[in-house]
Design a protein around this motif. Sequence first.
Motif, short mmCIF file in Angstrom:
data_model
loop_
_atom_site.label_atom_id
_atom_site.label_comp_id
_atom_site.label_asym_id
_atom_site.label_seq_id
_atom_site.Cartn_x
_atom_site.Cartn_y
_atom_site.Cartn_z
N LYS A 124 19.53 -28.30 26.67
CA LYS A 124 19.61 -28.23 28.13
C LYS A 124 19.34 -26.79 28.54
O LYS A 124 19.33 -25.89 27.71
N ASP A 125 19.18 -26.56 29.81
CA ASP A 125 18.91 -25.21 30.29
C ASP A 125 20.24 -24.53 30.62
O ASP A 125 20.66 -24.47 31.77
N PHE A 126 20.91 -24.00 29.59
CA PHE A 126 22.22 -23.36 29.76
C PHE A 126 22.12 -21.90 30.13
O PHE A 126 23.10 -21.32 30.59
N GLU A 127 21.01 -21.28 29.89
CA GLU A 127 20.91 -19.83 30.00
C GLU A 127 20.93 -19.35 31.44
O GLU A 127 20.42 -20.01 32.32
N ARG A 128 21.51 -18.16 31.66
CA ARG A 128 21.59 -17.59 32.99
C ARG A 128 20.38 -16.73 33.32
O ARG A 128 20.06 -16.54 34.49
N THR A 129 19.72 -16.20 32.32
CA THR A 129 18.56 -15.35 32.59
C THR A 129 17.34 -15.90 31.87
O THR A 129 17.44 -16.60 30.86
N ILE A 130 16.19 -15.54 32.40
CA ILE A 130 14.92 -15.95 31.80
C ILE A 130 14.74 -15.30 30.43
O ILE A 130 14.27 -15.93 29.49
N ALA A 131 15.16 -14.04 30.31
CA ALA A 131 14.99 -13.31 29.05
C ALA A 131 15.79 -13.97 27.92
O ALA A 131 15.29 -14.09 26.79
N SER A 132 17.01 -14.40 28.20
CA SER A 132 17.80 -15.03 27.14
C SER A 132 17.24 -16.41 26.79
O SER A 132 17.28 -16.82 25.63
N SER A 133 16.69 -17.11 27.75
CA SER A 133 16.07 -18.41 27.47
C SER A 133 14.86 -18.23 26.57
O SER A 133 14.65 -19.01 25.62
N GLU A 134 14.06 -17.20 26.84
CA GLU A 134 12.91 -16.90 26.00
C GLU A 134 13.34 -16.49 24.59
O GLU A 134 12.73 -16.89 23.60
N ALA A 135 14.38 -15.68 24.52
CA ALA A 135 14.88 -15.23 23.22
C ALA A 135 15.36 -16.40 22.38
O ALA A 135 15.12 -16.43 21.16
N TRP A 136 16.01 -17.37 23.00
CA TRP A 136 16.49 -18.53 22.24
C TRP A 136 15.33 -19.40 21.74
O TRP A 136 15.45 -20.03 20.68
N LEU A 137 14.22 -19.41 22.45
CA LEU A 137 13.04 -20.12 21.94
C LEU A 137 12.55 -19.47 20.65
O LEU A 137 12.25 -20.16 19.66
N TYR A 138 12.48 -18.15 20.65
CA TYR A 138 12.02 -17.45 19.45
C TYR A 138 13.03 -17.58 18.31
O TYR A 138 12.65 -17.74 17.15
N LEU A 139 14.32 -17.53 18.63
CA LEU A 139 15.34 -17.70 17.59
C LEU A 139 15.29 -19.10 16.97
O LEU A 139 15.45 -19.26 15.76
N ALA A 140 15.08 -20.10 17.80
CA ALA A 140 14.97 -21.47 17.28
C ALA A 140 13.75 -21.60 16.38
O ALA A 140 13.79 -22.30 15.36
N SER A 141 12.67 -20.91 16.73
CA SER A 141 11.47 -20.94 15.90
C SER A 141 11.72 -20.27 14.56
O SER A 141 11.29 -20.78 13.50
N VAL A 142 12.41 -19.14 14.57
CA VAL A 142 12.74 -18.44 13.32
C VAL A 142 13.65 -19.31 12.46
O VAL A 142 13.47 -19.42 11.25
N GLN A 143 14.62 -19.96 13.09
CA GLN A 143 15.54 -20.84 12.35
C GLN A 143 14.78 -21.99 11.71
O GLN A 143 15.02 -22.34 10.55
N LEU A 144 13.85 -22.57 12.44
CA LEU A 144 13.05 -23.67 11.91
C LEU A 144 12.22 -23.23 10.71
O LEU A 144 12.19 -23.91 9.68
N LEU A 145 11.57 -22.07 10.81
CA LEU A 145 10.75 -21.58 9.71
C LEU A 145 11.62 -21.18 8.51
O LEU A 145 11.23 -21.41 7.36
N ALA A 146 12.79 -20.59 8.75
CA ALA A 146 13.68 -20.20 7.66
C ALA A 146 14.18 -21.42 6.89
O ALA A 146 14.27 -21.41 5.66
N ARG A 147 14.50 -22.48 7.60
CA ARG A 147 14.94 -23.71 6.93
C ARG A 147 13.82 -24.32 6.09
O ARG A 147 14.07 -24.86 5.02
N ARG A 148 12.61 -24.22 6.57
CA ARG A 148 11.48 -24.75 5.79
C ARG A 148 11.22 -23.92 4.55
O ARG A 148 10.85 -24.45 3.51
N LEU A 149 11.39 -22.61 4.67
CA LEU A 149 11.21 -21.75 3.50
C LEU A 149 12.31 -21.95 2.48
O LEU A 149 12.08 -21.83 1.27
N ALA A 150 13.53 -22.23 2.93
CA ALA A 150 14.67 -22.40 2.03
C ALA A 150 14.69 -23.77 1.37
O ALA A 150 15.40 -23.96 0.38
N ARG A 151 13.92 -24.70 1.90
CA ARG A 151 13.89 -26.05 1.34
C ARG A 151 13.32 -26.00 -0.07
O ARG A 151 12.31 -25.35 -0.33
N PRO A 152 13.96 -26.70 -1.01
CA PRO A 152 13.41 -26.70 -2.38
C PRO A 152 12.04 -27.37 -2.41
O PRO A 152 11.79 -28.32 -1.68
N PRO A 153 11.15 -26.87 -3.24
CA PRO A 153 9.81 -27.45 -3.30
C PRO A 153 9.86 -28.87 -3.84
O PRO A 153 10.66 -29.21 -4.72
#
Length: 158
Positions: A124-153
Amino acid sequence: MSREAHVRIWERVGVRFPCATRHIITDTSGHLVGAKVHAADIQDRDGAPELLASVRYLFPWLRHVFADGAYAGEKLETALAGHGQWTLAIVKRSDQTKGFQVLPRRWVVERTFAWFGRNRRLAKDFERTIASSEAWLYLASVQLLARRLARPPTTIAG
C-alpha cells in the motif's frame, strides 16, 4: 471506489490520504533499472520523461522502450527525441478482445509490480514523502536480487 473518492473520505476525517504514482523501467528479465514516484495528479505521459532522462545517462546503450497505452502521445515522443536515439513501442490492448488478455512485453513490468507488492511497505502507499517511496522501491529491488543470489543453484537431472 476511485482514488479521488478515497481522498475525499479521508479529508473529511481530517487525514490527508497520500496518493502517488510509480513509474518503473525494467530490463527484459523484470529487474528494476530505474524508478520515479510522483503525485497522482500528474498524468503518466507527463511523468515519464523525467525517469527516462535519468536512466539515459546510467544506461546509454538502451535503445528500445515498450510503454503502456497511457504513455501514448507526442509529449513522450518529443521528450525521448531530446535524450538520444530511442525507439518507442506503445503496447495497446485490442478493442475486440473481451476479458483478460496477456499483452506482449507488458507482463514483464506487471510481474515486477507483483514482486514489489509482496514487500510489506510497498503493498500500500504508506509513505509520507515521495523520496522515501522511491527509496523503498530500490530497497525492494535489492532485496529481490539478493534473495536470488543467495538461492542455492539448481541442478538439472539428466
